[in-house]
Motif scaffolding. Structure first.
Motif, short mmCIF file in Angstrom:
data_model
loop_
_atom_site.label_atom_id
_atom_site.label_comp_id
_atom_site.label_asym_id
_atom_site.label_seq_id
_atom_site.Cartn_x
_atom_site.Cartn_y
_atom_site.Cartn_z
N PRO A 78 1.04 -1.06 -0.36
CA PRO A 78 -0.03 0.14 -0.26
C PRO A 78 1.40 1.75 0.14
CG PRO A 78 -0.64 -1.59 1.37
CD PRO A 78 0.75 -1.94 1.20
N ASP A 79 0.32 2.54 -0.29
CA ASP A 79 1.25 3.40 -1.26
C ASP A 79 0.84 4.40 0.63
OD1 ASP A 79 2.28 6.10 -1.38
OD2 ASP A 79 1.89 6.19 -3.33
N TYR A 80 1.01 3.96 1.81
CA TYR A 80 0.09 5.28 2.83
C TYR A 80 0.53 6.76 2.36
CZ TYR A 80 0.72 0.36 4.81
OH TYR A 80 0.33 -0.81 5.71
N SER A 81 1.79 7.18 1.73
CA SER A 81 1.32 8.91 1.64
C SER A 81 0.27 8.96 1.38
CB SER A 81 3.33 9.06 0.83
OG SER A 81 2.99 10.07 1.58
N SER A 82 -0.12 8.07 -0.23
CA SER A 82 -0.95 8.55 -0.87
C SER A 82 -1.67 8.67 -0.38
CB SER A 82 -1.17 7.95 -1.87
OG SER A 82 0.68 8.45 -3.20
N SER A 108 -0.96 15.60 16.11
CA SER A 108 -0.69 14.92 17.62
C SER A 108 -2.18 13.73 16.99
CB SER A 108 -0.96 16.08 18.60
OG SER A 108 -2.02 16.12 18.16
N ILE A 109 -2.43 12.92 18.73
CA ILE A 109 -2.75 12.22 18.30
C ILE A 109 -3.60 12.33 19.97
CG2 ILE A 109 -3.71 9.41 17.93
CD1 ILE A 109 -1.67 10.73 16.04
N THR A 113 -9.31 8.94 22.48
CA THR A 113 -9.83 8.45 20.54
C THR A 113 -9.32 8.14 19.67
OG1 THR A 113 -10.05 10.60 19.70
CG2 THR A 113 -11.83 10.38 21.54
N ARG A 114 -7.50 8.61 19.63
CA ARG A 114 -6.87 8.12 18.87
C ARG A 114 -6.85 8.63 17.98
NH1 ARG A 114 -2.59 6.78 20.63
NH2 ARG A 114 -1.98 5.53 18.87
N ALA A 115 -7.83 9.76 17.69
CA ALA A 115 -8.33 10.19 16.41
C ALA A 115 -7.48 11.37 15.93
CB ALA A 115 -9.43 11.20 16.55
N ALA A 116 -6.79 11.52 15.35
CA ALA A 116 -6.03 12.13 15.02
C ALA A 116 -6.24 13.97 14.39
CB ALA A 116 -5.02 12.13 12.81
N LEU A 117 -5.38 14.53 15.15
CA LEU A 117 -5.23 15.88 15.66
C LEU A 117 -4.69 16.77 14.22
CD1 LEU A 117 -5.86 16.28 19.11
CD2 LEU A 117 -7.78 15.95 17.59
N ILE A 118 -5.04 17.91 13.14
CA ILE A 118 -4.29 18.03 12.52
C ILE A 118 -4.15 19.31 11.93
CG2 ILE A 118 -3.34 18.17 9.98
CD1 ILE A 118 -4.44 15.40 9.68
N PHE A 187 -7.36 7.39 10.09
CA PHE A 187 -6.03 8.12 9.33
C PHE A 187 -5.47 8.01 10.08
CE2 PHE A 187 -2.84 12.06 9.39
CZ PHE A 187 -3.29 11.86 7.52
N THR A 188 -5.56 7.77 12.05
CA THR A 188 -4.36 7.75 13.26
C THR A 188 -3.48 6.47 11.99
OG1 THR A 188 -5.30 8.97 14.67
CG2 THR A 188 -3.65 7.56 15.09
N GLN A 189 -4.35 4.93 12.46
CA GLN A 189 -4.08 4.11 11.76
C GLN A 189 -2.66 4.21 10.48
OE1 GLN A 189 -7.14 2.04 11.63
NE2 GLN A 189 -8.21 1.75 13.79
N ILE A 190 -3.45 4.71 9.63
CA ILE A 190 -2.90 4.55 8.32
C ILE A 190 -1.30 5.51 8.63
CG2 ILE A 190 -2.81 5.00 6.31
CD1 ILE A 190 -5.78 4.70 5.99
#
Length: 299
Positions: A78-82, A108-109, A113-118, A187-190
């Motif tokens: 898998p192309d994780y960046s894309s 940050s995470i 919830t383990r949700a990505a904060l961007i 998103f956090t997992q990827i």
């Protein structure tokens, strides 16, 4: 004839004096004020107003296939960046150019919830990720001998534009608002998978190519086209499969789930609530479906 506006009347007087300034016996011609206070009413040919189909959203029924089967490296991994870039556009509403401004330290995470904060910062004037620097321009120049990516010429591989979105924090940044919210956890997992294979770099940018250099818009666009073709679709604006179609999908998804224009404006970081109208307009097929549904309920 119609009554002249103040500007039209001034223009008529200017034209009169210019026309008669060199005429012999011009002193004998004394126009009345009323004569120059009217202008001809001229109507151009009538044009037909046509509402051309302009709603180009990436079809939701294909987004899972694009993310699962579309983006692959040359080795088949898998192309994780894309994948992360597409998720930021489709579920976070970002423009492609904004994705390339993100640093690793801008994420940050949430511990619960383990949700990505961007956060997406202004590429040059935004707050630097480390103290001791005036802004990001100074940070990039001092530590990495780089320029902000919006200041490179368009033909430079590091160029990425900046559309001046609505910034929501005093540090000159905006927050990515995922919808549905659980996509921030995905998103956090990827992201964790991506960081585990990401090559160490001498730059702060999150997205990299296979050599560890900052990912370029041109390279990503080529990978995106191949990914769309890989799942049996064609890249076409009319089909909604272009890159910007993902931002359209995000705006329409918000509208379809009851968000009002002010809320959509803030989620999409527009400076005016009217800017989101093109993103939330239904197409003809959807409108007809709603009309049929309303008629059936009346019966």
């Amino acid at each position: 004839m119609k009554k002249a506006t103040h500007t039209e009347e001034r223009l008529r007087w200017c034209a009169y004096y210019r026309r008669h300034s060199r005429c012999f016996l011009n002193h004998l011609n004394k126009p009345s004020a009323k004569e120059l206070s009217y202008v001809r009413s001229v109507n151009g040919p009538e044009r037909h107003l046509i509402s051309v189909e302009s709603v180009y959203r990436f079809p939701e029924e294909h987004i899972d296939r694009l993310l699962i089967d579309g983006f692959r490296t040359s080795s088949g991994q898998p192309d994780y960046s894309s994948l992360l870039i597409v998720m930021l556009m489709h579920y976070g509403g970002l423009r492609l150019s904004e994705c390339f401004q993100i640093y690793v330290n801008d994420i940050s995470i949430d511990k619960k919830t383990r949700a990505a904060l961007i956060s997406v910062f202004h590429p040059s004037d935004g707050q630097a990720p480390e103290s001791g620097f005036k802004n990001r321009r100074e940070y990039l120049s001092t530590k990495y001998r780089l320029h902000p990516r919006n200041e490179y010429p368009r033909n430079h591989r590091l160029h990425s534009g900046w559309k001046h979105p609505l910034l929501t924090n005093r540090n000159l940044s905006l927050e990515v608002m995922f919808f549905p919210a659980q996509k921030a956890i995905k998103f956090t997992q990827i992201l964790q998978s991506f960081l585990s294979v990401r090559i160490s770099t001498h730059h702060p940018f999150l997205f990299t190519n296979s050599y560890g250099n900052p990912e370029s818009k041109k390279n990503f666009i080529q990978k995106y086209y191949r990914a769309v073709n890989r799942i049996g679709l064609q890249v076409s604006k009319s089909r909604g499969t272009t890159i910007h179609g993902h931002r359209h999908s995000y705006g329409y998804r918000l509208s379809n789930n009851g968000f009002n224009r002010i809320e959509i404006q803030k989620a999409m970081h527009h400076k005016s609530p009217d800017s989101c109208l093109v993103y939330i307009s239904p197409n003809d097929e959807e409108l007809l479906s709603q009309l049929r549904c309303a008629i059936s309920h009346e019966k």
